[in-house]
Motif scaffolding. Sequence first.
Motif, mmCIF file in Angstrom:
data_model
loop_
_atom_site.group_PDB
_atom_site.id
_atom_site.type_symbol
_atom_site.label_atom_id
_atom_site.label_comp_id
_atom_site.label_asym_id
_atom_site.label_seq_id
_atom_site.Cartn_x
_atom_site.Cartn_y
_atom_site.Cartn_z
ATOM 1 N N ALA A 21 6.015 66.936 56.737
ATOM 2 C CA ALA A 21 6.292 65.976 57.021
ATOM 3 C C ALA A 21 6.787 64.975 56.833
ATOM 4 C CB ALA A 21 4.849 64.655 57.597
ATOM 5 N N LYS A 22 7.558 65.018 55.723
ATOM 6 C CA LYS A 22 8.359 63.832 55.239
ATOM 7 C C LYS A 22 9.868 64.772 55.458
ATOM 8 C CE LYS A 22 5.944 61.932 51.125
ATOM 9 N NZ LYS A 22 5.595 62.092 50.035
ATOM 10 N N ALA A 23 9.937 66.125 54.919
ATOM 11 C CA ALA A 23 10.857 67.029 54.649
ATOM 12 C C ALA A 23 11.568 66.536 56.969
ATOM 13 C CB ALA A 23 11.241 68.314 54.468
ATOM 14 N N LYS A 24 11.148 67.000 57.408
ATOM 15 C CA LYS A 24 11.207 67.074 58.865
ATOM 16 C C LYS A 24 11.572 65.943 59.181
ATOM 17 C CE LYS A 24 7.439 70.218 60.332
ATOM 18 N NZ LYS A 24 8.434 71.262 60.687
ATOM 19 N N ILE A 25 11.213 64.601 58.738
ATOM 20 C CA ILE A 25 11.359 63.052 59.429
ATOM 21 C C ILE A 25 12.488 63.450 58.778
ATOM 22 C CG2 ILE A 25 11.493 60.318 59.148
ATOM 23 C CD1 ILE A 25 7.973 61.174 59.372
ATOM 24 N N ARG A 26 12.855 63.620 57.641
ATOM 25 C CA ARG A 26 14.493 63.085 56.734
ATOM 26 C C ARG A 26 16.019 64.087 57.665
ATOM 27 N NH1 ARG A 26 11.651 62.320 51.639
ATOM 28 N NH2 ARG A 26 11.361 64.469 51.001
ATOM 29 N N ASP A 29 9.292 54.857 52.934
ATOM 30 C CA ASP A 29 9.639 55.770 51.030
ATOM 31 C C ASP A 29 9.777 56.661 51.442
ATOM 32 O OD1 ASP A 29 8.265 53.286 50.238
ATOM 33 O OD2 ASP A 29 6.461 53.941 49.865
ATOM 34 N N ALA A 30 9.748 57.965 52.623
ATOM 35 C CA ALA A 30 10.914 59.058 53.015
ATOM 36 C C ALA A 30 11.491 59.005 52.970
ATOM 37 C CB ALA A 30 9.598 59.709 52.915
ATOM 38 N N LEU A 31 11.798 58.212 53.765
ATOM 39 C CA LEU A 31 13.368 57.900 54.554
ATOM 40 C C LEU A 31 14.729 56.997 53.315
ATOM 41 C CD1 LEU A 31 13.089 56.863 57.687
ATOM 42 C CD2 LEU A 31 13.711 59.405 57.085
ATOM 43 N N GLY A 32 13.701 56.346 52.728
ATOM 44 C CA GLY A 32 14.027 55.978 51.085
ATOM 45 C C GLY A 32 14.647 54.168 51.549
ATOM 46 N N LEU A 33 13.505 53.299 51.579
ATOM 47 C CA LEU A 33 13.482 52.050 51.441
ATOM 48 C C LEU A 33 14.717 51.146 51.104
ATOM 49 C CD1 LEU A 33 12.043 49.634 52.366
ATOM 50 C CD2 LEU A 33 11.580 49.393 49.240
ATOM 51 N N VAL A 34 15.727 51.368 50.420
ATOM 52 C CA VAL A 34 16.387 50.537 50.383
ATOM 53 C C VAL A 34 18.297 50.961 51.282
ATOM 54 C CG1 VAL A 34 18.387 50.399 48.678
ATOM 55 C CG2 VAL A 34 16.361 50.401 47.698
ATOM 56 N N ARG A 35 18.162 52.346 51.027
ATOM 57 C CA ARG A 35 19.612 52.792 51.929
ATOM 58 C C ARG A 35 18.946 52.477 53.921
ATOM 59 N NH1 ARG A 35 19.280 57.145 55.409
ATOM 60 N NH2 ARG A 35 18.104 58.352 54.681
ATOM 61 N N THR A 36 17.569 52.745 53.721
ATOM 62 C CA THR A 36 17.499 52.330 55.555
ATOM 63 C C THR A 36 17.529 51.592 55.680
ATOM 64 O OG1 THR A 36 15.498 53.978 54.773
ATOM 65 C CG2 THR A 36 15.539 52.882 57.188
ATOM 66 N N ILE A 37 17.011 49.920 54.708
ATOM 67 C CA ILE A 37 17.467 48.762 54.848
ATOM 68 C C ILE A 37 18.865 48.314 54.865
ATOM 69 C CG2 ILE A 37 17.133 46.308 53.993
ATOM 70 C CD1 ILE A 37 14.187 47.059 52.608
ATOM 71 N N ALA A 38 19.753 48.865 54.486
ATOM 72 C CA ALA A 38 20.744 48.612 54.474
ATOM 73 C C ALA A 38 21.196 49.198 55.482
ATOM 74 C CB ALA A 38 21.343 49.213 53.362
ATOM 75 N N ASP A 39 21.042 50.998 56.800
ATOM 76 C CA ASP A 39 21.477 50.979 58.078
ATOM 77 C C ASP A 39 20.758 50.342 58.799
ATOM 78 O OD1 ASP A 39 22.727 53.088 56.474
ATOM 79 O OD2 ASP A 39 20.574 54.557 56.727
#
Length: 852
Positions: A346-351, A408-418
Amino acid sequence: MRQIRRAAVIGSGVMGASIAAHLANAGIPSLLLDLVPNSLTEAQAKKGLTLLDPLVRNSLAIDALARLKKANPAPFYDPLFANRITPGNLEDDLHKIADVDWVIEVIVESLEPKQSLLARIEEHWHPGIIVSSNTSGISINEMVQGLDSEFRRHFLGTHFFNPPRYMKLLEVIPGDDTDPDIVEFMTKFCERRLGKGVVRAKDTPNFVANRIGTYGLLVTLQEMMAGGFTVEEVDAVTGPAIGRPKSATFRTLDLVGIDTFVHVANNVLEKTRDEAEKTVFRAPSMVVDMVQRGWIGEKAGQGFYRKQRVDGKSVIDSLNLRAMEYGPQVKFTAPSLEAAKAARGAKAKIRALLGADDKYARLARSITARTLIYAAEKVGEIADSPRDIDDAMKWGFNWDLGPFEIWDALGLVRTIADMESAGMVVPAWVKDWVAAGHTSFYERRDVHTLVAVPELGGALGGAAGAAETAGAAKAAETAPPAGNPGAAPAAETAPPAGDPSATGSSGALVSWRRVDEAPEIVSLAALKEQGRVVARNSGSSLVDLGDGVACLEFHSPNNAIGEDILVMIQQSMPLIRKDFEGLVVANQGRNFCVGANLMILLMEAQNEEWEEVDDIIRMFQHTMLALKRFEKPVVAAPHRMTLGGGVEVCLAADRILPAAETYFGLVEVGVGLIPGGGGCKELAYRLAKSQPSPDSDLQPGLNHIFETVGMAKVSTSGHDAIRMGLMAPTDRVVMNQDFAIHEAKAEVLRLAEQGYAPPTEERFRVAGSDGKAVLTMGAYDMFLGGYISNHDLLIARKLAHVLAGGDVPAGTMVTEEYMLDLEREAFLSLVGEPKTQARMQHMLAKGKPLRN
């Protein structure tokens, strides 16, 4: 100690009747009560019944029970469990609730009728009886306004998800006055006895899963209309590609009922004071239009999809929401969707999906971002922590990952910036968390999982929120500080070393809280992280469970049994003999085992490598026989799909502790074979050993085995597997699959403590040529009747030969080795048949049997 021995369910509609069925599954007898009809049906009138007859007065509950027995999927683990339900009515039988331990209200989803019923219940209630409502979103506190304070102490919400047998989530919702001890008791009872995953929700509209899930569905509709996407396109994006069920968005809405969906959305719309939230929860005009037209989903025959018969074939059309017309579904593909399909897990699919750059990836990013932000906004308002929301969405909506796990899977810090670059507003507590140096909501430290928890107050929850939960937050058990093996004081938390908990501009303290699983929950992944692997190869691992018990875990693709798993079983036995009390055979994959590695067998057969095939089968047989005769106790804990070779591994164990949802069967005839790893031998052996006397007739039991294996029957539950004779009466069902390894470990230790002795090598009686003739004649009659093909008949004759013990006189005493030889010879002869190889090829390619 408090116990629940009997229950009463009031309301015999689909939900009430199904809850009563699941109580029956758990061994709890219940009353099923409903209204008294005010008129006779035509059938009742023809029978000469009157409104005074009990059959009429109880007819709503009686009819509901009859529907339960016919329902598909089956609400009962075993059809006989229906006898644990007693139908009745509210006028004649309500007083009987004084003799039960739990009363569950499951009537119409409207406040006034519930208040009226609860007032009637109070008249017959006495302290000690727990009363709950199965409401999906009505206020628990409002329901019991004006009722006695002691009654309110015993009242709470217990929101089962439909269907109750199959859906794991149960939301427990305390009211302001609910006794905390009752909340704790019900949580544990529902987890252990009913097999549920319990999330404690706050008394807010739609509670947890429906609040987040409905929001996600509504923003999906908004994004769909804004982007001009079709029903098919949205479902392609919001299904497995994003870690959600195949029903995705619109098939889910059709199943739930679009009118029900609008009702649930309106529940929030009417009660929220947040104008932005009101905007989302106001049902789109085209959905309201569908409800007005009666296009409300599967129960009406049409919704977002419409199923029709055209030229004798089933055709499913989709709805064009702009034209409000149905038309053929349009197949399409896209790089982002193909990337998600190719990714594993699931994590890889979402990413993969969200990391691509096409319109479907942009749609997925927008839906996901809005849902994640909303979930974060609701922490503290609808549930205490991100963990509660994640569990609710996984267990109630079948998401593979909860919102915060996705984050978490997407990357919390980067996702917030996006998100912020797209103009979205991220909740302050999340930004505070990142500002303090954190990069995820979850963290593994030592043997514990830590999760970010905002302490309510300030901008996050306001004074009301702080007053509601401050005590619970401070009392929550937390991880000890780094380097301190002792327990931390209740008010302390354990941030990463050198990084204090953050208090940001919102005024909300954000801290780590340790997530302590129930002691009955064993995580093989966590044990392996701790270095508890004793031995390992590509297909399996031997893991130390502690207390002198090891677990043999399968982790091959689909947990199919190949040479690697057989080698590990062989290598494990001397290790267990030396250092352990016994062995558990279990895993935590989606399914326990789908059978032997069919691909390897087919390749060897097509290459006519008959010696290789013979070696594979011999290895399987000898490994299973060695496991059966092993001098230490072996307990198998299967779950979900346990087929073919997976069953044969279990049959070699001393005890089988199946999860309630275990679908167990020797299905080899579906691919043109017979069980070849000892399954036929073991069933014939057990039949002989179960006979009451040395001269008992084997034929009735042999006929049953022949039918079960020959028709590739699979149990509908763990209980059903025992009823079918595929397990022994001494085997025991575990209601909650999460507790299965713990229970199996305890069973190993119990057997060891009792002075375990392995089965002795002894001969047993077979039916011989006479029994074989009876079985063969039955198969031939089916062939003449057109029920089976010529190749089916060939397989049946081979199966009859093996199960009966070959062409020997009736009553001949044989060895297990002799029976294994018969089994292997029949298997080898069938695997060389072109039609069998065609069946094997079809199963591998299509995932379903071929009739040839």
